[in-house]
Design a protein around this motif. Structure first.
Motif, PDB file in Angstrom:
ATOM      1  N   PRO A   1       0.714  -1.188   0.045  1.00 56.91           N
ATOM      2  CA  PRO A   1       0.030  -0.130   0.183  1.00 56.91           C
ATOM      3  C   PRO A   1       0.843   1.378  -0.150  1.00 56.91           C
ATOM      4  CG  PRO A   1      -0.067  -0.929   2.314  1.00 56.91           C
ATOM      5  CD  PRO A   1       0.834  -1.880   1.371  1.00 56.91           C
ATOM      6  N   THR A   2       2.152   1.168   0.257  1.00 58.03           N
ATOM      7  CA  THR A   2       2.937   2.513  -0.018  1.00 58.03           C
ATOM      8  C   THR A   2       3.667   2.737  -1.081  1.00 58.03           C
ATOM      9  OG1 THR A   2       4.874   1.073   1.244  1.00 58.03           O
ATOM     10  CG2 THR A   2       3.435   2.125   2.741  1.00 58.03           C
ATOM     11  N   ASP A   3       3.404   1.855  -2.146  1.00 57.77           N
ATOM     12  CA  ASP A   3       3.713   1.821  -3.398  1.00 57.77           C
ATOM     13  C   ASP A   3       2.729   2.249  -4.517  1.00 57.77           C
ATOM     14  OD1 ASP A   3       6.252   0.745  -2.355  1.00 57.77           O
ATOM     15  OD2 ASP A   3       5.396  -1.200  -2.247  1.00 57.77           O
ATOM     16  N   ALA A   4       3.018   3.042  -5.272  1.00 50.92           N
ATOM     17  CA  ALA A   4       2.203   3.493  -6.431  1.00 50.92           C
ATOM     18  C   ALA A   4       2.753   3.929  -7.577  1.00 50.92           C
ATOM     19  CB  ALA A   4       1.346   4.586  -5.778  1.00 50.92           C
ATOM     20  N   VAL A   5       1.992   4.011  -8.643  1.00 47.53           N
ATOM     21  CA  VAL A   5       2.555   4.615 -10.075  1.00 47.53           C
ATOM     22  C   VAL A   5       1.665   5.883 -10.133  1.00 47.53           C
ATOM     23  CG1 VAL A   5       2.300   4.252 -12.440  1.00 47.53           C
ATOM     24  CG2 VAL A   5       2.862   2.351 -11.093  1.00 47.53           C
ATOM     25  N   PHE A   6       2.420   6.937 -10.379  1.00 47.66           N
ATOM     26  CA  PHE A   6       1.988   8.300 -11.085  1.00 47.66           C
ATOM     27  C   PHE A   6       2.643   8.763 -12.042  1.00 47.66           C
ATOM     28  CE2 PHE A   6       1.349   8.254  -6.296  1.00 47.66           C
ATOM     29  CZ  PHE A   6       0.124   8.698  -6.142  1.00 47.66           C
ATOM     30  N   PRO A   7       1.926   8.644 -13.389  1.00 45.50           N
ATOM     31  CA  PRO A   7       2.475   8.780 -14.540  1.00 45.50           C
ATOM     32  C   PRO A   7       3.119  10.308 -14.657  1.00 45.50           C
ATOM     33  CG  PRO A   7       0.015   9.216 -15.027  1.00 45.50           C
ATOM     34  CD  PRO A   7       0.579   8.586 -13.275  1.00 45.50           C
ATOM     35  N   LEU A   8       4.073  10.502 -15.602  1.00 43.83           N
ATOM     36  CA  LEU A   8       4.284  11.834 -16.073  1.00 43.83           C
ATOM     37  C   LEU A   8       2.935  12.607 -16.465  1.00 43.83           C
ATOM     38  CD1 LEU A   8       7.451  11.342 -18.315  1.00 43.83           C
ATOM     39  CD2 LEU A   8       7.473  12.021 -15.953  1.00 43.83           C
ATOM     40  N   ALA A   9       3.127  14.147 -16.267  1.00 46.29           N
ATOM     41  CA  ALA A   9       1.773  14.671 -16.270  1.00 46.29           C
ATOM     42  C   ALA A   9       2.373  16.409 -17.156  1.00 46.29           C
ATOM     43  CB  ALA A   9       1.153  15.181 -14.835  1.00 46.29           C
ATOM     44  N   TYR A  10       1.321  16.699 -17.420  1.00 47.27           N
ATOM     45  CA  TYR A  10       1.576  17.990 -18.357  1.00 47.27           C
ATOM     46  C   TYR A  10       0.587  19.030 -17.975  1.00 47.27           C
ATOM     47  CZ  TYR A  10       3.087  20.727 -22.281  1.00 47.27           C
ATOM     48  OH  TYR A  10       3.523  22.003 -23.059  1.00 47.27           O
ATOM     49  N   PRO A  11       1.069  20.502 -17.814  1.00 46.47           N
ATOM     50  CA  PRO A  11       0.123  21.414 -17.250  1.00 46.47           C
ATOM     51  C   PRO A  11      -0.966  21.901 -18.283  1.00 46.47           C
ATOM     52  CG  PRO A  11       2.197  22.220 -17.485  1.00 46.47           C
ATOM     53  CD  PRO A  11       2.274  20.967 -17.741  1.00 46.47           C
ATOM     54  N   ASP A  12      -1.891  22.441 -18.046  1.00 44.33           N
ATOM     55  CA  ASP A  12      -2.886  23.391 -19.054  1.00 44.33           C
ATOM     56  C   ASP A  12      -2.133  24.458 -19.281  1.00 44.33           C
ATOM     57  OD1 ASP A  12      -4.984  21.419 -19.132  1.00 44.33           O
ATOM     58  OD2 ASP A  12      -5.621  22.132 -16.999  1.00 44.33           O
ATOM     59  N   LEU A  13      -2.309  25.044 -20.490  1.00 42.82           N
ATOM     60  CA  LEU A  13      -1.439  26.122 -20.984  1.00 42.82           C
ATOM     61  C   LEU A  13      -2.494  27.294 -21.294  1.00 42.82           C
ATOM     62  CD1 LEU A  13       1.287  24.641 -23.054  1.00 42.82           C
ATOM     63  CD2 LEU A  13       1.424  25.306 -20.790  1.00 42.82           C
TER      64      LEU A  13
END
Length: 303
Positions: A83-95
């Protein structure tokens, strides 16, 4: 080395430590060494592998940008996911850019030869050793020789290989180099491009933020590698993978993508995937909640 030191410090002082895996270090260094020399290189890298094992085995939790990256880290940690491990993908901001600035950017790009009336295959990024623009340039030549004057390659950026790639593209009217683009030009380009080009070389073992930059503009993606990156575009039906280094394969992928029903479907899917999974506001808010849970949840006790 920093991650290992942080993990040791956290364990000593009972402070939760999360290790974020974005690149497969030090494996990445082995890929730069000829295969015959890799056993010796692996020995030379022993101190870095020791640091890696210390970091991931002593950390309270591990997060990674892709499932295979988390699996890699857990193998080095010698444990299963928890439960202390996770995947968070790369992200991109709104422009959010004023329309006046975008219009001026469009005029400047047209002055450089960008043709909004063409179907534009667009690359934006650094011209480095992990990027292969030679194959797209050869594909552009094949299309020009076949009389396809409705497709234009726009290559935005700069780097060590710019001089060589400009030389290779000499005489091709369907290839335009824009140099570095600022935010208004970037917004304009993604509004007129037909596809985003992700031409990574074999051996590029990470996902790269290019996919999500293109998705933020609703662009279908032309991708040259497999792995997690290919799984992303295929899961969302948001692009087509071609064989890296094979210009004929890229030409076929472009022609397939530009079919009206295919392009519209993939464009819609690309933007939908960005909004649902890869926008910075969504990914980072979820990541913040996950990180703060370490301070609230007793199950996240220091290992």
């Amino acid at each position: 080395e920093l991650a290992a030191a942080a993990a040791r410090f956290g364990a000593k002082h009972e402070i939760p430590v999360i290790v974020d895996v974005r690149d497969l270090h030090p494996d990445i260094y082995l890929s730069l060494v000829p295969a015959i020399a890799r056993p010796l290189a692996r020995i030379a890298l022993t101190p870095l592998y020791n640091d890696l094992r210390t970091a991931v085995s002593m950390a309270t939790g591990i997060v990674a940008i892709a499932p295979s990256f988390l699996e890699w880290a857990l193998r080095h940690a010698g444990r299963a996911a928890g439960p202390t491990d996770a995947v968070f993908p790369l992200a991109y901001p709104d422009l959010n850019v004023p329309q006046d600035s975008v219009r001026e950017a469009g005029k400047a790009l047209e002055a450089q030869g960008v043709r909004p009336d063409r179907k534009i295959v667009w690359y934006v990024g650094t011209f480095n050793r992990w990027i292969d623009l030679e194959t797209p340039i050869k594909a552009a030549r094949m299309l020009a020789d076949a009389g396809r004057d409705d497709i234009q390659f726009v290559l935005s950026g700069s780097g060590d290989f710019e001089t060589e790639w400009r030389r290779q593209a000499a005489g091709l009217s369907n290839v335009v180099f824009t140099g570095w683009v600022d935010i208004p030009k970037l917004v304009h380009m993604r509004s007129i491009a037909a596809a985003g080009l992700a031409p990574y070389r074999s051996g590029f073992h990470t996902v790269g933020n290019k996919l999500f930059e293109y998705m933020a503009g609703g662009l279908p993606i032309l991708l040259s590698i497999g792995g997690d990156a290919r799984e992303i575009i295929e899961t969302h039906d948001a692009g087509i993978a071609y064989d890296g280094g094979n210009p004929a394969s890229l030409v076929k992928a472009i022609e397939t993508m530009l079919q009206n029903d295919v392009h519209q479907r993939m464009s819609e899917n690309s933007l939908r995937a960005y909004r649902e999974f890869y926008s910075a506001s969504k990914v980072f808010s979820e990541m913040i909640d996950f990180i703060l849970s370490f301070a609230r949840n007793e199950s996240h006790a220091v290992r």
